[in-house]
Structure formats: structure tokens, C-alpha cells
Design a protein around this motif. Structure first.
Motif, PDB file in Angstrom:
ATOM      1  N   ALA A   1       3.016  -4.204   6.621  1.00 18.67           N
ATOM      2  CA  ALA A   1       2.574  -4.823   5.368  1.00 18.67           C
ATOM      3  C   ALA A   1       2.799  -3.839   4.229  1.00 18.67           C
ATOM      4  O   ALA A   1       2.977  -2.639   4.429  1.00 18.67           O
ATOM      5  N   GLY A   2       2.792  -4.346   3.024  1.00 17.52           N
ATOM      6  CA  GLY A   2       2.965  -3.498   1.857  1.00 17.52           C
ATOM      7  C   GLY A   2       3.070  -4.344   0.610  1.00 17.52           C
ATOM      8  O   GLY A   2       3.288  -5.562   0.679  1.00 17.52           O
TER       9      GLY A   2
ATOM     10  N   ASP B   1       4.710  -9.985   1.250  1.00 15.17           N
ATOM     11  CA  ASP B   1       4.254 -11.280   1.773  1.00 15.17           C
ATOM     12  C   ASP B   1       4.534 -12.387   0.768  1.00 15.17           C
ATOM     13  O   ASP B   1       4.108 -12.317  -0.394  1.00 15.17           O
TER      14      ASP B   1
ATOM     15  N   ARG C   1      -2.858 -10.276  -2.957  1.00 15.88           N
ATOM     16  CA  ARG C   1      -4.012  -9.790  -2.211  1.00 15.88           C
ATOM     17  C   ARG C   1      -4.299 -10.770  -1.085  1.00 15.88           C
ATOM     18  O   ARG C   1      -4.060 -11.975  -1.219  1.00 15.88           O
TER      19      ARG C   1
ATOM     20  N   VAL D   1      -7.431  -8.023   4.772  1.00 15.44           N
ATOM     21  CA  VAL D   1      -6.366  -7.255   4.140  1.00 15.44           C
ATOM     22  C   VAL D   1      -5.189  -7.115   5.086  1.00 15.44           C
ATOM     23  O   VAL D   1      -5.354  -6.820   6.268  1.00 15.44           O
ATOM     24  N   GLU D   2      -3.990  -7.399   4.576  1.00 11.58           N
ATOM     25  CA  GLU D   2      -2.697  -7.234   5.253  1.00 11.58           C
ATOM     26  C   GLU D   2      -2.404  -8.302   6.301  1.00 11.58           C
ATOM     27  O   GLU D   2      -1.275  -8.412   6.757  1.00 11.58           O
TER      28      GLU D   2
ATOM     29  N   ARG E   1       7.480 -12.728   5.564  1.00 12.82           N
ATOM     30  CA  ARG E   1       7.217 -11.307   5.293  1.00 12.82           C
ATOM     31  C   ARG E   1       8.546 -10.565   5.277  1.00 12.82           C
ATOM     32  O   ARG E   1       9.397 -10.757   6.145  1.00 12.82           O
TER      33      ARG E   1
ATOM     34  N   SER F   1     -11.455  -8.722  -0.728  1.00 11.70           N
ATOM     35  CA  SER F   1     -10.226  -7.940  -0.674  1.00 11.70           C
ATOM     36  C   SER F   1     -10.287  -6.749  -1.619  1.00 11.70           C
ATOM     37  O   SER F   1      -9.848  -5.647  -1.293  1.00 11.70           O
TER      38      SER F   1
END
Length: 406
Positions: A214-215, A219, A242, A246-247, A284, A349
């Protein structure tokens, strides 16, 4: 200016019992503001959505999840409405049931011409992986283990951490404590999860997928409504700024950002599988290859669909109503930069992770819950969310105190 056949009401079908499903509220408001009567077939504890001024009536949910119970609930609602209505399922279970029941609902409800087998092939995450391989769509490497030992070996082979998914998450048994998607950091976790699924009769097969890191900016999602001829109307491409959790969770803050690579892939896949009606696809970016990998294909409105309301107010839910009532009109001006904020998840988040950099200014923001013309659902959500958070915190404290005592 878009015109609607206001003599044809809409019926939203929601079998999922999540009381905080803001997408259902978005659909109620979108159709209600257009002057269309909106009915909701849902659990009696449907949550804050029932407080909306735009909801005409709530009808009892199916007594069970099988087709016969879904059919009974819809026919019962139809009798009370006393006229033909557009049917819009708001979750995967409802979408699949409606497609299988389309012939038996004819004359009572208007639905897209969907092939039940086609919908199952995209909603089932194991079959979706096979479709991506067949059509050349980038997709994370996926393994379907047949035993706990195979799950442990596969997790090591894919490289840890690894993503665990249930192929048919709508079949997860309530109260089993199983999430539709989970990030596993050790191989024994994969074996333990497989065994738990076998004991509880989980939602289809357990899938293990290569984890794409993730980053910021990785997404993405695409929403669209494919008409009778396959032409995709309304919707657009968005970036998840967000998420909660998270992620690896749903969109807490999303932004309308054009992305030709994602849009072309989504439209190509919709055409190849012959999809009709509303679709929500998640992607993603793999930083190693530069390819956008398809993660999910949901054959119904995504919870954040209101992000893609164009300059005339057209979104995928309104477009579907127009398609099914022969009231198509030219689309309005797109509004890239528009932002959707899901207040409760955005707060969680933000508490869990700092604000991302480089998000840029928003060109118009819509809240998922609060609306000046319809404030009651936001007030009800705040109260219900507070009670929910208190119960969760009390349960966590109880478990910790129990472990200390042991």
C-alpha cells in the motif's frame, strides 16, 4: 437537465445487516431528490438510513438468504407498493439473488438483463482470478489451498505478508469473527485461518494472494452503469486517499481523479464479460511493474458512488433508473477533483495515521452522512456510532482483563 419517470418508484434491496452502510443512504437521497419514490427492503435494524426524509417506506427483509425467501420479501413489498418498480440491490448477495430471480420478478420489477452465471463469475473472487488470467487483466497472484498445510506452504511461497480472502464473502456466517479480507504476517496464521473456515462453514474457498504494498496514490476504484447495449454511462475513476482499516479497508476519503489506464481496463473488462447494470471495481497499483491490478469486482453500487455525481447530478443509480424506464439523457459535465468524506471512518483513519501528503485541494466535497437538507441520518449515525464504539471498547477491556486474570 435530466428527466425521470417519477411514476416508477425504486426499491433498494439490502440483505447485508451492516447498519452503517452509507451507500444505501446515498441511493435514497439521490433518487429521492430527483422526485422518485424510494422504498427499502432491509432488516428492521437498518440503521440511520431509515431517518432520511427521502425514504418513502421500509419493508421487511427476507427471512433467510436463499432465493425463495428473497423472492417472498420482494413480492410482499411489491404488493404494498402496488405498481412496477426499479429494483436496485445494494450488496452482492442481493445482486446475485435478483439476477437468478429476474424471470419470476418480471412484471413487478425492472432489472438489467444480467446472466446469473456471469455475475457469479465476477463476484466470486476465485473465479474472478481465472477471468483475469483469461482476459489478460493484471491481478495479484492467487492460490486456493485445499488444506491447512497447503495454506501454510502457499503463504510462504507467495511471500509474507500475504492477503487472505474468502471467495464468497457474502456467505460468511454471522458471529464467526471472520473478515472478508485480512492481511496475514506469518504462515501459521494462514493454516489457522483455513481451519477456522472449515469449522465454521465460511464463505466459499479461502484464497491467498500476493500482497501489493500500500502507499499514497496506489488504491483506485471505478464506478459505471452499463446500459442495455453495453455503453457505460455515469460514474468515473477515483483515488482512495484514506481507508479504514488503514491500507486494507473501505474508502474513508475518496477523490474523483481521471486515470486512463484504470478506466480503459475497467471498460474493457465490463465489455468482455457482457456486464449490464451497475459495477464497482477496485484496483491497486503495483509499483514494481507499474500495472494496476484488479482486486475486486462488485456487481452493484459501491458505497462511495455519490462521488461521481456529474454537473447535472447524474450518478450510476440515477442512470440505471433512466436506462430501465427509457429516459436516457446526455451526461452532464464531469467534476474531477470532487471529494467524498465518510465522516466516521475518516475520523478513525485520521487517528490511526497522519494525513497523506500531496492530496491537493478538493473541488467540492460531499459528506456521506451529513446533508443540510436531510440532517436526521447524520444525527442518528453519531448516536449509534458512539454506542457501537463504547461496546467495542468495553469488550476489548473485558478480554484484556480476562487474559491478565488467567
Amino acid at each position: 437537465m435530466h428527466t425521470f419517470d417519477r411514476s416508477v418508484p425504486a426499491v433498494l434491496l439490502r440483505i447485508d445487516q451492516n447498519p452503517f452502510h452509507h451507500g444505501t443512504l446515498g441511493a435514497v437521497r439521490s433518487l429521492g431528490r430527483a422526485g422518485i419514490g424510494v422504498h427499502l427492503v432491509a432488516d428492521r435494524n437498518a440503521g440511520p438510513v431509515v431517518r432520511s426524509r427521502y425514504l418513502s417506506r421500509t419493508h421487511p427483509a427476507p427471512r433467510g438468504h436463499d432465493d425463495e425467501n428473497v423472492l417472498e420479501a420482494l413480492l410482499r413489498a411489491s404488493e404494498r407498493i402496488s405498481r412496477r418498480a426499479v429494483l436496485i440491490p445494494m450488496d452482492d448477495l442481493g445482486a446475485l439473488a435478483a439476477a437468478r430471480l429476474r424471470g419470476r420478478l418480471s412484471g413487478r420489477f425492472l432489472l438489467p438483463e444480467q446472466c446469473p452465471q456471469g455475475l457469479e463469475s465476477v463476484a466470486d473472487k476465485a473465479r474472478l482470478a481465472g477471468l483475469c488470467e483469461r482476459y489478460g487483466i493484471a491481478h495479484p497472484t492467487t492460490v486456493c489451498p485445499a488444506s491447512a498445510r497447503e495454506a501454510e506452504v502457499a503463504a510462504r511461497g507467495l511471500g509474507l505478508p500475504v492477503v487472505a480472502k474468502w471467495s464468497r464473502p457474502w456467505l460468511l456466517p454471522p458471529g464467526a469473527g471472520l473478515r472478508s479480507t485480512r492481511l496475514l504476517r506469518t504462515a501459521p496464521e494462514a493454516a489457522e485461518l483455513y481451519e477456522r473456515g472449515a469449522r465454521t462453514g465460511a464463505g466459499g474457498a479461502l484464497l491467498l494472494q500476493r500482497y501489493l504494498p500500500a502507499g499514497p496514490g496506489r488504491d483506485w476504484f471505478f464506478h459505471g452503469c452499463a446500459g442495455p447495449d453495453g455503453t457505460v454511462r455515469a460514474g468515473g475513476c477515483g483515488r482512495k486517499d484514506r481507508a479504514w482499516p488503514v491500507e486494507a479497508g473501505l474508502t474513508a476519503v475518496g477523490r474523483w481523479v481521471p486515470n486512463p489506464a484504470v478506466e480503459d481496463t475497467a471498460r474493457r473488462l465490463l465489455a468482455m464479460v457482457g456486464h449490464r447494470g451497475i459495477a464497482d471495481l477496485d484496483f491497486r497499483l503495483d509499483p514494481a511493474s507499474g500495472a494496476y491490478h484488479l482486486l475486486d469486482f462488485n456487481p452493484r453500487p459501491g458505497a462511495q458512488f455519490r462521488l461521481f455525481a456529474d454537473g447535472s447530478g447524474l450518478d450510476v443509480v440515477r442512470a440505471l433508473h433512466q436506462d430501465l424506464t427509457d429516459r436516457q439523457a446526455p451526461p452532464g459535465r464531469p467534476r474531477p477533483g470532487r471529494r467524498l468524506v465518510v465522516e466516521n471512518y475518516a475520523l478513525l483513519s485520521l487517528l490511526a495515521a497522519p494525513a497523506p501528503r500531496g492530496a491537493g485541494p478538493a473541488h467540492g466535497t460531499e459528506a456521506a452522512w451529513f446533508a443540510p437538507d436531510d440532517p436526521a441520518p447524520a444525527l442518528a449515525m453519531t448516536a449509534a456510532w458512539g454506542r457501537h464504539a463504547t461496546r467495542r471498547a468495553a469488550a476489548a477491556l473485558f478480554r484484556r482483563s480476562g487474559r491478565r486474570g488467567a
